[in-house]
Scaffold this active site. Structure first.
Site, PDB file in Angstrom:
ATOM      1  N   HIS A  23       0.819  -1.217   0.000  1.00 52.94           N
ATOM      2  CA  HIS A  23       0.000   0.000   0.000  1.00 52.94           C
ATOM      3  C   HIS A  23       0.855   1.271   0.000  1.00 52.94           C
ATOM      4  O   HIS A  23       0.656   2.209   0.782  1.00 52.94           O
ATOM      5  CB  HIS A  23      -1.105   0.007   1.064  1.00 52.94           C
ATOM      6  CG  HIS A  23      -0.706  -0.124   2.515  1.00 52.94           C
ATOM      7  ND1 HIS A  23       0.272   0.632   3.089  1.00 52.94           N
ATOM      8  CD2 HIS A  23      -1.204  -0.902   3.505  1.00 52.94           C
ATOM      9  CE1 HIS A  23       0.366   0.323   4.371  1.00 52.94           C
ATOM     10  NE2 HIS A  23      -0.518  -0.617   4.644  1.00 52.94           N
ATOM     11  N   HIS A  77      -5.612  -8.947  14.486  1.00 48.08           N
ATOM     12  CA  HIS A  77      -5.614  -7.675  13.750  1.00 48.08           C
ATOM     13  C   HIS A  77      -6.415  -7.889  12.468  1.00 48.08           C
ATOM     14  O   HIS A  77      -6.204  -8.868  11.754  1.00 48.08           O
ATOM     15  CB  HIS A  77      -4.149  -7.336  13.444  1.00 48.08           C
ATOM     16  CG  HIS A  77      -3.909  -6.075  12.703  1.00 48.08           C
ATOM     17  ND1 HIS A  77      -4.756  -4.993  12.711  1.00 48.08           N
ATOM     18  CD2 HIS A  77      -2.850  -5.714  11.918  1.00 48.08           C
ATOM     19  CE1 HIS A  77      -4.232  -4.022  11.963  1.00 48.08           C
ATOM     20  NE2 HIS A  77      -3.090  -4.439  11.465  1.00 48.08           N
ATOM     21  N   GLU A  79      -6.492  -6.100   9.686  1.00 45.54           N
ATOM     22  CA  GLU A  79      -5.972  -5.605   8.402  1.00 45.54           C
ATOM     23  C   GLU A  79      -5.809  -6.793   7.445  1.00 45.54           C
ATOM     24  O   GLU A  79      -5.371  -7.883   7.847  1.00 45.54           O
ATOM     25  CB  GLU A  79      -4.641  -4.849   8.591  1.00 45.54           C
ATOM     26  CG  GLU A  79      -4.293  -4.061   7.346  1.00 45.54           C
ATOM     27  CD  GLU A  79      -3.225  -2.980   7.542  1.00 45.54           C
ATOM     28  OE1 GLU A  79      -2.594  -2.921   8.610  1.00 45.54           O
ATOM     29  OE2 GLU A  79      -3.039  -2.204   6.579  1.00 45.54           O
ATOM     30  N   ASP A  81      -3.788  -7.940   5.322  1.00 45.30           N
ATOM     31  CA  ASP A  81      -2.582  -8.761   5.127  1.00 45.30           C
ATOM     32  C   ASP A  81      -2.541  -9.912   6.121  1.00 45.30           C
ATOM     33  O   ASP A  81      -1.793 -10.874   5.926  1.00 45.30           O
ATOM     34  CB  ASP A  81      -1.295  -7.922   5.188  1.00 45.30           C
ATOM     35  CG  ASP A  81      -1.193  -7.026   6.405  1.00 45.30           C
ATOM     36  OD1 ASP A  81      -2.244  -6.593   6.915  1.00 45.30           O
ATOM     37  OD2 ASP A  81      -0.068  -6.737   6.842  1.00 45.30           O
ATOM     38  N   HIS A 144      -1.351  -1.047  15.462  1.00 41.86           N
ATOM     39  CA  HIS A 144      -1.602   0.301  14.981  1.00 41.86           C
ATOM     40  C   HIS A 144      -3.039   0.518  14.500  1.00 41.86           C
ATOM     41  O   HIS A 144      -3.333   1.568  13.894  1.00 41.86           O
ATOM     42  CB  HIS A 144      -0.617   0.615  13.826  1.00 41.86           C
ATOM     43  CG  HIS A 144      -0.870  -0.230  12.588  1.00 41.86           C
ATOM     44  ND1 HIS A 144      -1.209   0.342  11.381  1.00 41.86           N
ATOM     45  CD2 HIS A 144      -0.899  -1.556  12.377  1.00 41.86           C
ATOM     46  CE1 HIS A 144      -1.396  -0.604  10.463  1.00 41.86           C
ATOM     47  NE2 HIS A 144      -1.200  -1.756  11.045  1.00 41.86           N
ATOM     48  N   ASP A 163       1.736  -6.752  14.312  1.00 37.45           N
ATOM     49  CA  ASP A 163       2.642  -5.912  13.519  1.00 37.45           C
ATOM     50  C   ASP A 163       3.827  -5.364  14.333  1.00 37.45           C
ATOM     51  O   ASP A 163       4.882  -5.063  13.764  1.00 37.45           O
ATOM     52  CB  ASP A 163       1.885  -4.719  12.926  1.00 37.45           C
ATOM     53  CG  ASP A 163       1.028  -5.097  11.732  1.00 37.45           C
ATOM     54  OD1 ASP A 163       1.336  -6.094  11.063  1.00 37.45           O
ATOM     55  OD2 ASP A 163       0.044  -4.377  11.454  1.00 37.45           O
ATOM     56  N   TYR A 193       9.984  -0.200   9.084  1.00 36.31           N
ATOM     57  CA  TYR A 193       8.615  -0.646   9.364  1.00 36.31           C
ATOM     58  C   TYR A 193       7.958   0.271  10.397  1.00 36.31           C
ATOM     59  O   TYR A 193       6.838   0.766  10.204  1.00 36.31           O
ATOM     60  CB  TYR A 193       8.614  -2.102   9.868  1.00 36.31           C
ATOM     61  CG  TYR A 193       7.219  -2.649   9.937  1.00 36.31           C
ATOM     62  CD1 TYR A 193       6.659  -3.284   8.835  1.00 36.31           C
ATOM     63  CD2 TYR A 193       6.423  -2.478  11.065  1.00 36.31           C
ATOM     64  CE1 TYR A 193       5.351  -3.742   8.865  1.00 36.31           C
ATOM     65  CE2 TYR A 193       5.123  -2.924  11.107  1.00 36.31           C
ATOM     66  CZ  TYR A 193       4.595  -3.560  10.008  1.00 36.31           C
ATOM     67  OH  TYR A 193       3.300  -3.999  10.034  1.00 36.31           O
ATOM     68  N   HIS A 224       5.152  -9.979  10.734  1.00 33.67           N
ATOM     69  CA  HIS A 224       5.970  -9.820   9.524  1.00 33.67           C
ATOM     70  C   HIS A 224       7.434 -10.057   9.879  1.00 33.67           C
ATOM     71  O   HIS A 224       7.908  -9.578  10.916  1.00 33.67           O
ATOM     72  CB  HIS A 224       5.867  -8.396   8.964  1.00 33.67           C
ATOM     73  CG  HIS A 224       4.505  -7.993   8.512  1.00 33.67           C
ATOM     74  ND1 HIS A 224       3.925  -8.465   7.354  1.00 33.67           N
ATOM     75  CD2 HIS A 224       3.601  -7.141   9.052  1.00 33.67           C
ATOM     76  CE1 HIS A 224       2.731  -7.919   7.213  1.00 33.67           C
ATOM     77  NE2 HIS A 224       2.499  -7.121   8.232  1.00 33.67           N
TER      78      HIS A 224
HETATM   79 FE1  FEO Z   1      -1.399  -3.714  10.098  1.00 32.99          FE
HETATM   80 FE2  FEO Z   1       0.563  -6.180   8.849  1.00 32.99          FE
HETATM   81  O1  FEO Z   1      -1.021  -5.231   9.094  1.00 32.99           O
END
Ligand code: FEO
Length: 399
Positions: A23, A77, A79, A81, A144, A163, A193, A224
């Site tokens: 993104h 989370h 999000e 991903d 986040h 994250d 990051y 990640h």
């Molecule tokens: Fe906030 Fe890796 O997603």
């Protein structure tokens, strides 16, 4: 590939060697979407992966247990991903209940048709027994996203940190102690990051770090990149610095130029700033990118942003950078604006207005040159550079 965090706790995620644009974040070393399987009397999958890689995740789970045996899918989370694979995974794990907090349940419902999913909504501090081991859920709001949560296995001292502490870094090794020059490889990516994803939420990060300090941790397993088990003190200390945007003795100069007048000014500023104990970074925005420049904003001390005046305003690339940085909210920085103009001013004035909006300390009035800078103006640029360096020294003086 060694995927075992502890006996019965394995990494089952996806290494994304190919992704270069996350993104807008330039991931030039790829990434991973980490998911984990905790096998006890009950079996829990911790998080999923991006939607296209759900099949690989399910193959990894299937290699360790029958899909029917998975009891829980924890969603730390929402999000995509990490949650994008959920619809396919929920379908493939017929006996699994999705475990998440209330905000996450709502967010998932805004992403997917969850009407047929089984949910178990958990509260901050709640524990879910898997048998010999348990999962404890710790809300980490705005680190986040609002629903962000850590999952902790107290019996094994493993923290699934979502994250936080992550890095966009694809490697064939899952653990920090398996990489040569681990800190040189991982820390720059962890820094990038943080700067690009987490920087606006320093206060919330400090709270999370304070809470993490109250629990014993042997493994930090982020969503990640590489899993921390050797360099936990280093990454936690780095996060303490990141959370307050601690400045290094560093001057950062970023410019755009049309006919090299602003570029000449930028070089003169850099020359002035180049004191022996101050690091100077000079960037043409056209030869750089927002991801890198945001990272410089995290630990740079003083900044000069240069633009020629274009149509009474700044150049669009500088505008994009400042818009991005304003959102990331670096704190405790000082700066000024500079640039050339032709028949009307406006570029550096527009930059200065944003720097003020960002609550940066303005070190001097805008430094302008009509058309090509004269020797006198270049001397003023040199002196302005000296001021940037001196301010950086002051800001980083140790008591
Ligand atoms: Fe906030 Fe890796 O997603």
């Amino acid at each position: 590939m060694n995927t075992s965090l502890k006996e019965g706790i394995d990494w089952v995620g996806y290494v994304d060697w190919i992704v270069r644009d996350f993104h807008g974040y330039m991931t030039d070393k790829g990434s991973t979407y980490n998911a984990y399987l905790v096998r006890d009397e009950k079996i829990a999958l911790i998080d999923t992966v991006k939607a296209p890689y759900a099949k690989t995740l399910l193959d990894n789970v299937r290699a360790l247990t029958a899909l029917e045996k998975v009891d829980y899918i924890v969603c730390n989370h929402a999000e995509p991903d990490h949650s994008g694979g959920l619809p396919e995974v929920v379908k493939a794990l017929p006996n699994a209940t999705v475990v998440c907090n209330e905000k996450c349940q709502v967010a998932l419902g805004r992403h997917f048709d969850t009407s047929t999913w089984k949910f178990q909504v958990v509260k901050d501090g709640e524990q879910l027994s898997l048998g010999k081991r348990s999962l404890m859920f710790l809300d980490t709001p705005m680190v986040h996203w609002p629903e962000s949560m850590f999952t902790y296995v107290p019996e094994e001292k493993v923290l699934f940190s979502m994250d936080a502490f992550g890095q966009h870094l694809a490697t064939s090794r899952r653990f920090d102690d398996e990489l040569e020059d681990a800190l040189e490889v991982i820390m720059p990516e962890a820094t990038t990051y943080y700067a690009n994803i987490v920087m606006p939420y320093g206060k919330q990060v400090q709270k999370v770090l304070d809470r993490a300090a109250t629990i014993a941790i042997e493994v930090i397993a982020p969503s990640h990149g590489v899993i921390w088990r050797k360099h936990i003190p280093e990454i936690v200390a780095a996060y303490r610095d990141f959370a307050v945007c601690r400045s290094k003795r560093k001057v950062v100069i970023v410019f755009d130029s049309m006919w090299k007048s602003t570029e000449l000014m930028a070089h003169a500023i850099a020359d002035g700033a180049s004191l022996t104990d101050v690091e100077v970074k000079l960037y043409s925005i056209r030869a750089s990118n927002l991801t890198l420049l945001a990272t410089e904003a995290l630990d740079g001390a003083t900044f000069a942003f240069g633009t020629p005046t274009l149509n009474q305003g700044m150049m669009p690339e500088i505008s994009a950078l400042l818009t991005y940085l304003k959102g990331l909210r670096p704190t405790g920085k000082a700066a000024f604006a500079f640039g050339s103009y032709g028949w009307a001013k406006g570029g550096s004035e527009a930059v200065e207005a944003i720097l003020k909006d960002m609550k940066m300390e303005i070190l001097r009035p805008v430094l302008n040159s009509q058309y090509v800078p004269t020797e006198e103006i270049l001397k003023e640029c040199f002196e302005a550079g000296q001021m940037l360096a001196q301010k950086a020294q002051e800001m980083t003086k140790t008591a």
